[in-house]
Scaffold this motif. Structure first.
Motif, PDB file in Angstrom:
ATOM      1  N   ARG A 167     -33.524  76.420  41.083  1.00 35.10           N
ATOM      2  CA  ARG A 167     -34.304  75.527  40.212  1.00 35.10           C
ATOM      3  C   ARG A 167     -34.592  74.233  40.973  1.00 35.10           C
ATOM      4  NH1 ARG A 167     -33.955  76.471  34.500  1.00 35.10           N
ATOM      5  NH2 ARG A 167     -32.806  78.382  34.013  1.00 35.10           N
ATOM      6  N   ASN A 168     -35.834  74.060  41.376  1.00 37.88           N
ATOM      7  CA  ASN A 168     -36.163  72.887  42.193  1.00 37.88           C
ATOM      8  C   ASN A 168     -37.412  72.156  41.722  1.00 37.88           C
ATOM      9  OD1 ASN A 168     -38.108  74.728  42.951  1.00 37.88           O
ATOM     10  ND2 ASN A 168     -38.086  74.125  45.107  1.00 37.88           N
ATOM     11  N   GLU A 169     -37.878  72.443  40.507  1.00 41.93           N
ATOM     12  CA  GLU A 169     -39.075  71.783  39.996  1.00 41.93           C
ATOM     13  C   GLU A 169     -38.701  70.721  38.958  1.00 41.93           C
ATOM     14  OE1 GLU A 169     -42.186  75.550  40.518  1.00 41.93           O
ATOM     15  OE2 GLU A 169     -41.607  74.867  38.498  1.00 41.93           O
ATOM     16  N   VAL A 170     -39.321  69.549  39.083  1.00 41.66           N
ATOM     17  CA  VAL A 170     -39.096  68.457  38.137  1.00 41.66           C
ATOM     18  C   VAL A 170     -40.430  68.103  37.491  1.00 41.66           C
ATOM     19  CG1 VAL A 170     -38.405  66.048  37.876  1.00 41.66           C
ATOM     20  CG2 VAL A 170     -37.130  67.554  39.418  1.00 41.66           C
ATOM     21  N   ILE A 171     -40.468  68.149  36.178  1.00 39.38           N
ATOM     22  CA  ILE A 171     -41.698  67.885  35.427  1.00 39.38           C
ATOM     23  C   ILE A 171     -41.790  66.399  35.097  1.00 39.38           C
ATOM     24  CG2 ILE A 171     -42.967  68.370  33.301  1.00 39.38           C
ATOM     25  CD1 ILE A 171     -41.509  71.080  33.208  1.00 39.38           C
ATOM     26  N   ALA A 195     -36.620  68.245  45.452  1.00 39.36           N
ATOM     27  CA  ALA A 195     -37.338  68.840  44.327  1.00 39.36           C
ATOM     28  C   ALA A 195     -38.846  68.858  44.575  1.00 39.36           C
ATOM     29  CB  ALA A 195     -37.038  68.072  43.043  1.00 39.36           C
ATOM     30  N   LYS A 196     -39.523  69.659  43.810  1.00 33.22           N
ATOM     31  CA  LYS A 196     -40.976  69.725  43.821  1.00 33.22           C
ATOM     32  C   LYS A 196     -41.482  69.110  42.523  1.00 33.22           C
ATOM     33  CE  LYS A 196     -44.855  73.004  43.778  1.00 33.22           C
ATOM     34  NZ  LYS A 196     -45.220  74.448  43.762  1.00 33.22           N
ATOM     35  N   ILE A 197     -42.388  68.142  42.642  1.00 33.71           N
ATOM     36  CA  ILE A 197     -42.908  67.486  41.449  1.00 33.71           C
ATOM     37  C   ILE A 197     -43.956  68.367  40.767  1.00 33.71           C
ATOM     38  CG2 ILE A 197     -44.677  66.226  42.755  1.00 33.71           C
ATOM     39  CD1 ILE A 197     -44.319  63.916  40.765  1.00 33.71           C
ATOM     40  N   ILE A 198     -43.832  68.478  39.462  1.00 36.33           N
ATOM     41  CA  ILE A 198     -44.827  69.180  38.653  1.00 36.33           C
ATOM     42  C   ILE A 198     -45.426  68.152  37.698  1.00 36.33           C
ATOM     43  CG2 ILE A 198     -45.273  71.058  37.029  1.00 36.33           C
ATOM     44  CD1 ILE A 198     -44.411  72.028  39.783  1.00 36.33           C
ATOM     45  N   ARG A 218     -37.999  78.061  37.329  1.00 36.29           N
ATOM     46  CA  ARG A 218     -37.659  77.206  38.456  1.00 36.29           C
ATOM     47  C   ARG A 218     -37.549  75.728  38.062  1.00 36.29           C
ATOM     48  NH1 ARG A 218     -37.172  79.420  43.063  1.00 36.29           N
ATOM     49  NH2 ARG A 218     -37.280  77.401  44.133  1.00 36.29           N
ATOM     50  N   THR A 219     -37.722  75.435  36.778  1.00 32.85           N
ATOM     51  CA  THR A 219     -37.645  74.048  36.324  1.00 32.85           C
ATOM     52  C   THR A 219     -36.195  73.579  36.317  1.00 32.85           C
ATOM     53  OG1 THR A 219     -39.589  74.370  34.918  1.00 32.85           O
ATOM     54  CG2 THR A 219     -38.215  72.444  34.479  1.00 32.85           C
ATOM     55  N   ALA A 220     -35.967  72.441  36.975  1.00 31.01           N
ATOM     56  CA  ALA A 220     -34.608  71.879  37.057  1.00 31.01           C
ATOM     57  C   ALA A 220     -34.392  70.777  36.035  1.00 31.01           C
ATOM     58  CB  ALA A 220     -34.346  71.337  38.456  1.00 31.01           C
ATOM     59  N   ALA A 245     -36.823  65.044  23.931  1.00 25.32           N
ATOM     60  CA  ALA A 245     -35.390  65.353  24.034  1.00 25.32           C
ATOM     61  C   ALA A 245     -35.049  66.628  23.254  1.00 25.32           C
ATOM     62  CB  ALA A 245     -34.572  64.177  23.520  1.00 25.32           C
ATOM     63  N   LYS A 246     -35.613  66.769  22.074  1.00 23.23           N
ATOM     64  CA  LYS A 246     -35.355  67.977  21.270  1.00 23.23           C
ATOM     65  C   LYS A 246     -35.889  69.218  21.981  1.00 23.23           C
ATOM     66  CE  LYS A 246     -35.298  65.771  16.681  1.00 23.23           C
ATOM     67  NZ  LYS A 246     -36.038  65.625  15.388  1.00 23.23           N
ATOM     68  N   MET A 247     -37.089  69.115  22.516  1.00 22.26           N
ATOM     69  CA  MET A 247     -37.678  70.241  23.227  1.00 22.26           C
ATOM     70  C   MET A 247     -36.848  70.616  24.449  1.00 22.26           C
ATOM     71  SD  MET A 247     -39.729  70.958  26.103  1.00 22.26           S
ATOM     72  CE  MET A 247     -40.546  69.407  26.447  1.00 22.26           C
ATOM     73  N   ALA A 248     -36.377  69.589  25.192  1.00 21.39           N
ATOM     74  CA  ALA A 248     -35.578  69.842  26.389  1.00 21.39           C
ATOM     75  C   ALA A 248     -34.267  70.553  26.032  1.00 21.39           C
ATOM     76  CB  ALA A 248     -35.288  68.537  27.110  1.00 21.39           C
ATOM     77  N   LYS A 249     -33.652  70.143  24.930  1.00 22.14           N
ATOM     78  CA  LYS A 249     -32.400  70.777  24.530  1.00 22.14           C
ATOM     79  C   LYS A 249     -32.631  72.222  24.078  1.00 22.14           C
ATOM     80  CE  LYS A 249     -29.806  66.607  23.340  1.00 22.14           C
ATOM     81  NZ  LYS A 249     -29.092  66.666  24.626  1.00 22.14           N
ATOM     82  N   THR A 250     -33.765  72.471  23.462  1.00 25.26           N
ATOM     83  CA  THR A 250     -34.089  73.825  23.017  1.00 25.26           C
ATOM     84  C   THR A 250     -34.138  74.793  24.191  1.00 25.26           C
ATOM     85  OG1 THR A 250     -35.360  72.979  21.139  1.00 25.26           O
ATOM     86  CG2 THR A 250     -35.813  75.245  21.827  1.00 25.26           C
ATOM     87  N   VAL A 251     -34.671  74.336  25.311  1.00 23.44           N
ATOM     88  CA  VAL A 251     -34.786  75.198  26.495  1.00 23.44           C
ATOM     89  C   VAL A 251     -33.666  74.942  27.502  1.00 23.44           C
ATOM     90  CG1 VAL A 251     -37.273  75.492  26.244  1.00 23.44           C
ATOM     91  CG2 VAL A 251     -36.406  73.553  27.558  1.00 23.44           C
ATOM     92  N   ARG A 252     -32.688  74.129  27.101  1.00 25.11           N
ATOM     93  CA  ARG A 252     -31.503  73.846  27.903  1.00 25.11           C
ATOM     94  C   ARG A 252     -31.849  73.243  29.270  1.00 25.11           C
ATOM     95  NH1 ARG A 252     -27.396  78.963  26.697  1.00 25.11           N
ATOM     96  NH2 ARG A 252     -27.311  78.652  24.415  1.00 25.11           N
ATOM     97  N   LEU A 253     -32.718  72.234  29.229  1.00 19.81           N
ATOM     98  CA  LEU A 253     -33.065  71.498  30.433  1.00 19.81           C
ATOM     99  C   LEU A 253     -32.624  70.043  30.282  1.00 19.81           C
ATOM    100  CD1 LEU A 253     -36.675  72.705  31.334  1.00 19.81           C
ATOM    101  CD2 LEU A 253     -34.580  73.104  32.646  1.00 19.81           C
TER     102      LEU A 253
END
Length: 458
Positions: A167-171, A195-198, A218-220, A245-253
């Motif tokens: 996992r090396n992508e940062v959104i 990391a790779k910026i997205i 691949r999202t970190a 924050a809610k969305m990130a927790k839903t997908v465990r990121l």
């Protein structure tokens, strides 16, 4: 040594300089190796002058160089400045002046041995981060806190901790892919972490769906950056932090929030717009919140990290944490600064909040006193700014001293800047001003005396 027009053949040896009757007493005030180095440097400067066809007398040139160096040795490491610019967090002037309590804490830690990594209860080895973690937890509501040497380090450490081979992508929103000052850019820091910026969304509009649609296996992490040093207005949109924050927790990121200025105070009480507060980020459910110690926190330079215990603990054990860790002076000073917020005494103790909260009536009284005693200039209305990449569209009413005298503006400015201590004025519309808000009240008498000496009370 020669006393006529010089040529390269006239340049003396290092030993001749060290033993010269006009110079040897000064060289004896230095370590021998240092004295030789200074002598060599003076000869280098002499050669440069001869090469530029300058008319010099060797003895006078070398004595002037040595006198200048001796003055350098006597000076304070960083020259004190009376800040008359009206920029409260002036990066070139060291940003926030720290509180007396914070300075005392640093001095005590520096002059004596301290229990930096010792559990005094049982004399076993302890962690240097425990005390500041407790202070950050109480002041922000986070589970755990950590300190590094600046906020750029905090961002790099956070990203490096989250990224691995799988996992090396940062959104990050395209509108938040910013330059944070000094040529440091968010994309560069992301790249440095491996990391790779997205980038998602557009410069002016980013929606929650832009983040969710960019997530892959691949999202970190998701990085949210507070655009503290510029404002985009009009046709704009950004999702609420709590929704990201809610969305990130839903997908465990992990969601990382770089808020930069690090405010713990509701700035609306000072007539300003509300600056994002660290506590708000923690309450919204952000995993990691990163901020500077020497901006709106009002402390010494550092990078502070607060968030969920499991995530912060991962950062503490990362190899880069050792490279970025602070010394005991910074640690002690920052702990003292944060305690002022816990005790509710920050307005009385932390200089930037003394400056921001000072009333116009007080500023007018001080400005009139300075003008009357120095017999220089007139008091007029003006505006101060926060500076330091904080709240760029906000101003605070102030009182300015307009310096009126027969000297040209450039000459006045030069006299003020070359004074000791230096007076750094504001130059606007061809006039010289001193903003009283950013002059520390303890410096008023000194400023009066300097103005009299420099400009003659005219």
């Amino acid at each position: 040594m020669k006393k006529h027009k010089t040529h390269f053949r006239d340049i003396p040896s290092v030993d001749a300089i060290l033993n010269h009757s006009r110079l040897s007493d000064k060289f004896k005030l230095m370590d021998y190796q240092s004295a030789k180095t200074v002598a060599r440097r003076s000869l280098t400067r002499l050669r440069e002058s001869i090469n530029n066809n300058e008319q010099v007398i060797i003895e006078d040139f070398l004595e002037a160089y040595l006198n200048s160096f001796m003055e350098f040795l006597r000076e304070q490491p960083l020259q004190p400045v009376i800040n008359g610019t009206g920029v409260i967090l002036h990066t070139n002037l060291g940003r926030a002046p720290i509180s007396q309590n914070s300075m005392n804490a640093a001095i005590a830690a520096g002059l004596e041995y301290s229990a930096l990594e010792v559990n005094l209860s049982d004399s076993t080895r302890g962690g240097r981060n425990e005390v500041i973690s407790t202070c950050l937890s109480v002041s922000t509501g986070c589970e755990r806190g950590f300190i590094v040497n600046n906020n750029a380090s905090a961002t790099l450490l956070a990203l490096s901790t989250m990224v691995d081979n799988k996992r090396n992508e940062v959104i990050v929103s395209r509108g938040e892919s910013v330059e944070i000052g000094g040529g440091f850019r968010i994309p560069d820091i992301i790249a440095a972490s491996g990391a790779k910026i997205i980038e998602v969304g557009t410069t002016n509009k980013t929606y929650l769906s832009d983040y969710s649609n960019a997530i892959t296996n691949r999202t970190a992490a998701i990085l949210k950056v507070h655009t503290s040093n510029f404002i985009v207005k009009g046709f704009v949109h950004t999702p609420k932090l709590i929704d990201i924050a809610k969305m990130a927790k839903t997908v465990r990121l992990p969601l990382i929030h770089d808020i930069g200025s690090g405010c713990l105070v509701d700035t609306r009480k000072y007539g300003l717009t509300k600056e994002p507060m660290v506590q708000d980020s923690v309450t919204a459910g952000v995993d990691l919140t990163l901020f500077s110690g020497d901006k709106l926190l009002g402390g010494i330079q550092s990078g502070l990290i607060v968030g969920e215990k499991s995530v912060v603990s991962r950062m503490e054990s990362h190899p880069l944490a050792r490279a970025f860790r602070t010394d005991k002076l910074t640690l002690a000073s920052t702990i003292s600064t944060i305690k002022s917020y816990i005790k509710g005494t920050y307005e009385d103790e932390i200089p930037i909040w003394k400056i921001v909260s000072q009333s116009i009536r007080t500023l007018e009284r001080r400005a009139n006193t300075i003008c009357k005693k120095s017999e220089i200039g007139a008091v007029i209305d003006g505006s101060s700014v926060l500076g330091g990449g904080s709240m760029p569209d906000q101003t605070i009413p102030t009182k300015l001293i307009r310096i009126d005298c027969d000297e040209k503006t450039q000459n006045i400015q030069k006299q003020l800047v070359n004074s000791r201590p230096c007076i750094m004025p504001r130059i606007s519309d061809g006039k010289v001003y001193i903003d009283v808000r950013t002059v520390l009240e303890t410096q008023d008498d000194l400023l009066i005396n300097l103005l009299i000496d420099l400009l003659g009370g005219k």
